[in-house]
Design a protein around this motif. Sequence first.
Motif, mmCIF file in Angstrom:
data_model
loop_
_atom_site.group_PDB
_atom_site.id
_atom_site.type_symbol
_atom_site.label_atom_id
_atom_site.label_comp_id
_atom_site.label_asym_id
_atom_site.label_seq_id
_atom_site.Cartn_x
_atom_site.Cartn_y
_atom_site.Cartn_z
ATOM 1 N N GLN A 85 8.049 18.876 13.578
ATOM 2 C CA GLN A 85 6.793 18.452 14.179
ATOM 3 C C GLN A 85 5.830 19.637 14.208
ATOM 4 O O GLN A 85 6.177 20.719 14.670
ATOM 5 N N ASN A 112 -5.965 11.686 22.335
ATOM 6 C CA ASN A 112 -5.741 10.292 22.735
ATOM 7 C C ASN A 112 -5.581 10.130 24.248
ATOM 8 O O ASN A 112 -4.817 9.293 24.720
ATOM 9 N N VAL A 193 10.287 9.959 15.697
ATOM 10 C CA VAL A 193 10.066 10.726 16.921
ATOM 11 C C VAL A 193 11.195 10.364 17.880
ATOM 12 O O VAL A 193 11.279 9.232 18.350
ATOM 13 N N LEU A 308 8.031 6.642 17.402
ATOM 14 C CA LEU A 308 7.085 6.636 16.290
ATOM 15 C C LEU A 308 6.285 5.338 16.272
ATOM 16 O O LEU A 308 5.088 5.332 15.970
ATOM 17 N N SER A 310 5.342 3.531 18.810
ATOM 18 C CA SER A 310 4.318 3.599 19.846
ATOM 19 C C SER A 310 3.101 4.360 19.337
ATOM 20 O O SER A 310 1.952 3.971 19.581
ATOM 21 N N ASP A 311 3.337 5.444 18.603
ATOM 22 C CA ASP A 311 2.247 6.215 18.009
ATOM 23 C C ASP A 311 1.570 5.420 16.898
ATOM 24 O O ASP A 311 0.345 5.417 16.769
ATOM 25 N N ALA A 315 -1.177 4.781 19.123
ATOM 26 C CA ALA A 315 -1.647 6.168 19.104
ATOM 27 C C ALA A 315 -1.439 6.862 20.437
ATOM 28 O O ALA A 315 -2.276 7.658 20.878
ATOM 29 N N ARG A 316 -0.320 6.585 21.090
ATOM 30 C CA ARG A 316 0.010 7.258 22.343
ATOM 31 C C ARG A 316 1.514 7.226 22.557
ATOM 32 O O ARG A 316 2.208 6.391 21.969
ATOM 33 N N PRO A 317 2.036 8.140 23.388
ATOM 34 C CA PRO A 317 3.489 8.179 23.614
ATOM 35 C C PRO A 317 3.982 6.953 24.358
ATOM 36 O O PRO A 317 3.222 6.273 25.057
ATOM 37 N N SER A 381 -4.296 0.564 17.579
ATOM 38 C CA SER A 381 -5.006 1.750 17.129
ATOM 39 C C SER A 381 -5.395 1.569 15.664
ATOM 40 O O SER A 381 -5.022 0.585 15.010
ATOM 41 N N LEU A 386 -1.313 7.426 12.226
ATOM 42 C CA LEU A 386 -0.322 8.466 11.969
ATOM 43 C C LEU A 386 -0.775 9.449 10.898
ATOM 44 O O LEU A 386 -0.244 10.545 10.791
ATOM 45 N N ARG A 389 -4.534 12.762 11.292
ATOM 46 C CA ARG A 389 -4.575 14.110 11.852
ATOM 47 C C ARG A 389 -4.230 15.161 10.808
ATOM 48 O O ARG A 389 -4.781 16.253 10.815
#
Length: 726
Positions: A85, A112, A193, A308, A310-311, A315-317, A381, A386, A389
Amino acid sequence: MAQNKKTVTEKNVKTKAVKKKTGKKKSTAKKVQKLSLKQRFLRFIWSLFWKSSLAVIALMVIAGIYFDKKIERRLDGSAWTLPAQVYARPLVLDTQQSITQSALIKELRLLNYRPVEVVNSPGQFSVKGERVTIFRRAFDFPDTLVSKEKVNVTFVNDQIVTIRDSSANDLQHFRLDPLLLSRLHSSQIEDRVFVPFEKIPDLFIDTLLLMEDRNYYHHQGVSPFAIVRAFIVNFKAGYTVQGGSTLTQQLAKNLFLTQERSLWRKFQEAYIAVLMDHKYSKDRLLEAYLNEVYLAQNGKSGVYGIGLASDFYFARPINELRIEQVALLVAIIKGPSYYNPRRNPERALARRDLVLRMMVENGLINSNDYKYAVSDSLMLSNKYALNHRANPAFISFLHRELREQVPAAVRQTSGMHIFTSIDPVAQQDAEFAVQKGLELVDKDKQKGLQGAMVISDRKDAELLAIVSGRDVKFSGFNRALDANRPIGSLVKPAVYLTALEAGYHLDDRLNDKQIVLKNSTGQRWQPKNYDRKFRGEVSFEEALYRSLNVPTVNLGMQVGLRNVINSLHKMGIKEKIKAYPSLVLGSVSLSPFQVAQMYQPIATQGRYQSLQMIRSISSKQGELLYKRHQNGEQRFSKEAVKQLTDTLHKVTTEGTARSLRWRNPGQSFAGGKTGTTNNLKDSWFVGFDDREVVTTWVGRDDNQSAKLSGSSGALVLFSNYMKQKN
């Protein structure tokens, strides 16, 4: 005679007795023979049964040992090889720091953080007048674990004046969690993740078990009741509408088996599930399931595990999901393709609402929560959440630095955390500046222009941002690192710094008259100024800020080409440079990154430090594996460099970059230098303020003329970048 008769009679009696006895023996033998056939058959059946039973038992034992070892290898250590990561630098807020409120909000949105009216949980912020309230997420940094915390940051005239925690205590510093930039994984390593069991929200676990396996904590890996129930439902329907597999069986299938539909595969699945249930705790198996389950497809990569997913979807934990998002993620588990919310939004919404209804009916949420949750849309999102960024330009540089600076044993660590110096706001601004700047200077769209930008930190010689082309997400040729082009007048500060180090002064006079030079083969070279004029005599200072060619050639010949080359090497250029007179006008070819390295000692008072990006690397458990140790070296006198930078400041006010006065009104720059090559093929500009050094190049990949000077091309991209800092 009588005796003879008696003897005969006795013989007859004996004979009859023998015959009678013999007859009995024959009939008994027949009977015994008949019983033996039956007994043999029964014995055969019994023998076959117990031998088969022994074989099955032996097979089960062997299979059990085999599966047990397989299970141990997968679950006793790390169940997966996790991708590395990559994190951006964390934003550290200080009192009296010159950061605008809008810049802080920009950073929070990149992280986020969700804007709300009342801040009551991590990942939220609110803005009221000149006060920004932030509820920071907890994060495990290489040096310490910071807990979740709520603070109030107050601004006055775009400067932080106070940072106070929830108890109204004043804080001098406050560090936000860093942005996850990318995960480094190959075709052999799935993107994932990992979320430990204790960090999975209770509501998510309760909802999952409610919908998928209500008796999870009570069965032994296989649920006979669920199998019977599924059989009855499927029999009534006439086709398969319900499965009887437990979550443990699904985990067994996902980890060890294929998707083949057969009795043998189902037997293996059930057997492995029973073994796993006997060997591991329910929580451990549920953790493995939730980190293994397939939930989506992101291009060529699968999205595995709820962390992963959730992201990917929100786009959040996972611990910041709202009730309706928890319900949707549980709904997707039932069938990731069938209930794909981006492809089948109506179907996914109906399933989500069913999950919400089950949640309220079983007391997991109250009626008010249900009312608000069910009224919300899917609220997904961006599809490329993913991917947005990561920038291939800095990722390729990261790979190079990993190879060159980091030990191989560290590079091979599963799930390592790489902490970099990348500034996500600067990166976003640089990408925008290159794209929009190229549109401005390439209005007719016929030039086929490309650009590159490298931004570094003046103080610590760290890479802050890097852009390698107009298409910032293109992962091909990296112009910022590999496009070696003549640098033109960007080389001149090296000539003048060499002279200042040798005792020259800014008011010394230099000849600006026509000259002719010959090389060893007798070829003539007659340099000219850009405006084709000669001024007779100019000051050392004017020759530099006006970027005059002829005085520079004269100066270069006076101080010696070998000395100029030596200065270039001291500034960080490692390539071999030939001592031709044209060198002092920029015939040397460098990449934008090499130019950024060359200007770093100028921006740091003569101190050399190699430009780097990796700050530290830690294991997924938080153990520090690598830390950058960089000792700078003073290579030029501070006084000489100060005179040089004072002159480079004049470049931005009176010299070749004076258009910055109207392009960026109200902004002041510590220094700058334009660069233009023969036939206007390459346009360069390096500029710096009190914090950053920005190196920009504009040109064409086919090496044809860009028809742009340094001030009409690369400077425009620099100007666009600096405007966003206001």
